[in-house]
Design a protein around this motif. Sequence first.
Motif, PDB file in Angstrom:
ATOM      1  N   ALA A  21       0.848  -1.200   0.000  1.00  0.00           N
ATOM      2  CA  ALA A  21       0.000   0.000   0.000  1.00  0.00           C
ATOM      3  C   ALA A  21       0.873   1.235   0.000  1.00  0.00           C
ATOM      4  CB  ALA A  21      -0.896  -0.001   1.243  1.00  0.00           C
ATOM      5  N   SER A  67       2.223   5.147   0.376  1.00  0.00           N
ATOM      6  CA  SER A  67       2.100   6.174   1.400  1.00  0.00           C
ATOM      7  C   SER A  67       1.078   7.202   0.943  1.00  0.00           C
ATOM      8  CB  SER A  67       3.460   6.858   1.620  1.00  0.00           C
ATOM      9  OG  SER A  67       4.438   5.920   2.015  1.00  0.00           O
ATOM     10  N   PRO A  68       0.459   7.908   1.871  1.00  0.00           N
ATOM     11  CA  PRO A  68      -0.516   8.918   1.470  1.00  0.00           C
ATOM     12  C   PRO A  68       0.103   9.930   0.512  1.00  0.00           C
ATOM     13  CG  PRO A  68      -0.594   8.544   3.835  1.00  0.00           C
ATOM     14  CD  PRO A  68       0.615   7.820   3.324  1.00  0.00           C
ATOM     15  N   ALA A 120      -6.091   6.756   9.216  1.00  0.00           N
ATOM     16  CA  ALA A 120      -7.190   5.964   8.688  1.00  0.00           C
ATOM     17  C   ALA A 120      -7.788   6.524   7.410  1.00  0.00           C
ATOM     18  CB  ALA A 120      -8.287   5.848   9.752  1.00  0.00           C
ATOM     19  N   VAL A 121      -7.212   7.550   6.830  1.00  0.00           N
ATOM     20  CA  VAL A 121      -7.771   8.127   5.606  1.00  0.00           C
ATOM     21  C   VAL A 121      -7.528   7.169   4.453  1.00  0.00           C
ATOM     22  CG1 VAL A 121      -7.703  10.049   3.992  1.00  0.00           C
ATOM     23  CG2 VAL A 121      -7.436  10.470   6.427  1.00  0.00           C
ATOM     24  N   ASP A 122      -8.609   6.585   3.945  1.00  0.00           N
ATOM     25  CA  ASP A 122      -8.514   5.615   2.859  1.00  0.00           C
ATOM     26  C   ASP A 122      -8.829   6.320   1.547  1.00  0.00           C
ATOM     27  OD1 ASP A 122      -8.346   3.337   1.353  1.00  0.00           O
ATOM     28  OD2 ASP A 122     -10.304   2.549   1.957  1.00  0.00           O
ATOM     29  N   TYR A 123      -7.870   7.036   1.039  1.00  0.00           N
ATOM     30  CA  TYR A 123      -8.089   7.811  -0.181  1.00  0.00           C
ATOM     31  C   TYR A 123      -6.788   7.988  -0.938  1.00  0.00           C
ATOM     32  CZ  TYR A 123      -9.036  11.683  -3.325  1.00  0.00           C
ATOM     33  OH  TYR A 123      -9.143  12.461  -4.447  1.00  0.00           O
ATOM     34  N   GLN A 124      -6.866   7.846  -2.265  1.00  0.00           N
ATOM     35  CA  GLN A 124      -5.732   8.123  -3.134  1.00  0.00           C
ATOM     36  C   GLN A 124      -6.165   9.111  -4.207  1.00  0.00           C
ATOM     37  OE1 GLN A 124      -4.385   3.911  -4.091  1.00  0.00           O
ATOM     38  NE2 GLN A 124      -2.434   4.986  -4.027  1.00  0.00           N
ATOM     39  N   THR A 162     -10.097  12.645   7.467  1.00  0.00           N
ATOM     40  CA  THR A 162     -11.065  11.559   7.591  1.00  0.00           C
ATOM     41  C   THR A 162     -12.498  12.074   7.632  1.00  0.00           C
ATOM     42  OG1 THR A 162      -9.451  10.205   8.797  1.00  0.00           O
ATOM     43  CG2 THR A 162     -11.757   9.577   9.004  1.00  0.00           C
ATOM     44  N   ARG A 207     -15.345  11.345   4.778  1.00  0.00           N
ATOM     45  CA  ARG A 207     -16.575  10.636   5.137  1.00  0.00           C
ATOM     46  C   ARG A 207     -17.801  11.420   4.691  1.00  0.00           C
ATOM     47  NH1 ARG A 207     -16.001  10.718  10.271  1.00  0.00           N
ATOM     48  NH2 ARG A 207     -14.754   8.815  10.380  1.00  0.00           N
ATOM     49  N   ASN A 254     -18.220  11.249   0.881  1.00  0.00           N
ATOM     50  CA  ASN A 254     -18.779   9.971   0.434  1.00  0.00           C
ATOM     51  C   ASN A 254     -20.268   9.876   0.731  1.00  0.00           C
ATOM     52  OD1 ASN A 254     -16.630   8.550  -0.838  1.00  0.00           O
ATOM     53  ND2 ASN A 254     -15.695   8.147   1.151  1.00  0.00           N
TER      54      ASN A 254
END
Length: 229
Positions: free
Chosen positions: A20, A22-23, A31-35, A202, A206, A209
């Motif tokens: 995975a 790096s940001p 915990a930010v799940d974004y690319q 985050t 959220r 989304n």
Amino acid sequence: MAAVIAAAAITLPGCSAAPAPSPAPGVSGGAVDYQAPSAHRLDAQKLARIVQELPPSSPQRSLLRDGTVSRADLDLSWTRLRSCIEAGGLTVKGPIVNPITSTEYLYTYKRQGGASLPTTTAPTTTTSTTEEGGGADDAIVKGCEEKFWIPLSSVYSANTPQHMNSRLAGFMTECMTRAHYPAAGAATFDQIVRDASGTVTTARLREANDCLDRGVLALFPDLPYFPRP
């Protein structure tokens, strides 16, 4: 009815799976799940390797050889893909341009004369139905995609600048502003999720989304599915 993302984030030929990343700059860690879309762009070296690993007879070779994929290239490949799937006895519905990015084609398929069945669509896979013969139908589509559609559609999606459907962008701006996350003038999801300093948090992601889920449902009720950015 089985649904597929016609241009999705996949592991392209010649690009092995990696840890995975790096940001990206401007994306907070944790915990930010974004690319950002820029994280998926393919440089000339990767594109050359993709072409090299295609079968010599692949019709995608000539379209990818110059290192770019135009909308005309995408539409030509779509026409070939659709003809291939229909030759296998399936009915194709679409394509629908993904209103979130405008860089992906979404479509569904089913056996000719068969009943459409509800499915749960995973963002990057072809979904199998419970209909008898569903597995065989999926195999037909997969074979056609490998011949005419992938990786070309994925290269187009990765390297073409995104822009959100104008109605959806307006909805998102209003929705985010009401939630106290100003997004005036944003034309892409990436712009919407970034604050004034260019950072993705985050909480903002959220909310974006949540707004996206409401906006797509309200403005595009006939959209069979959509992949989140």
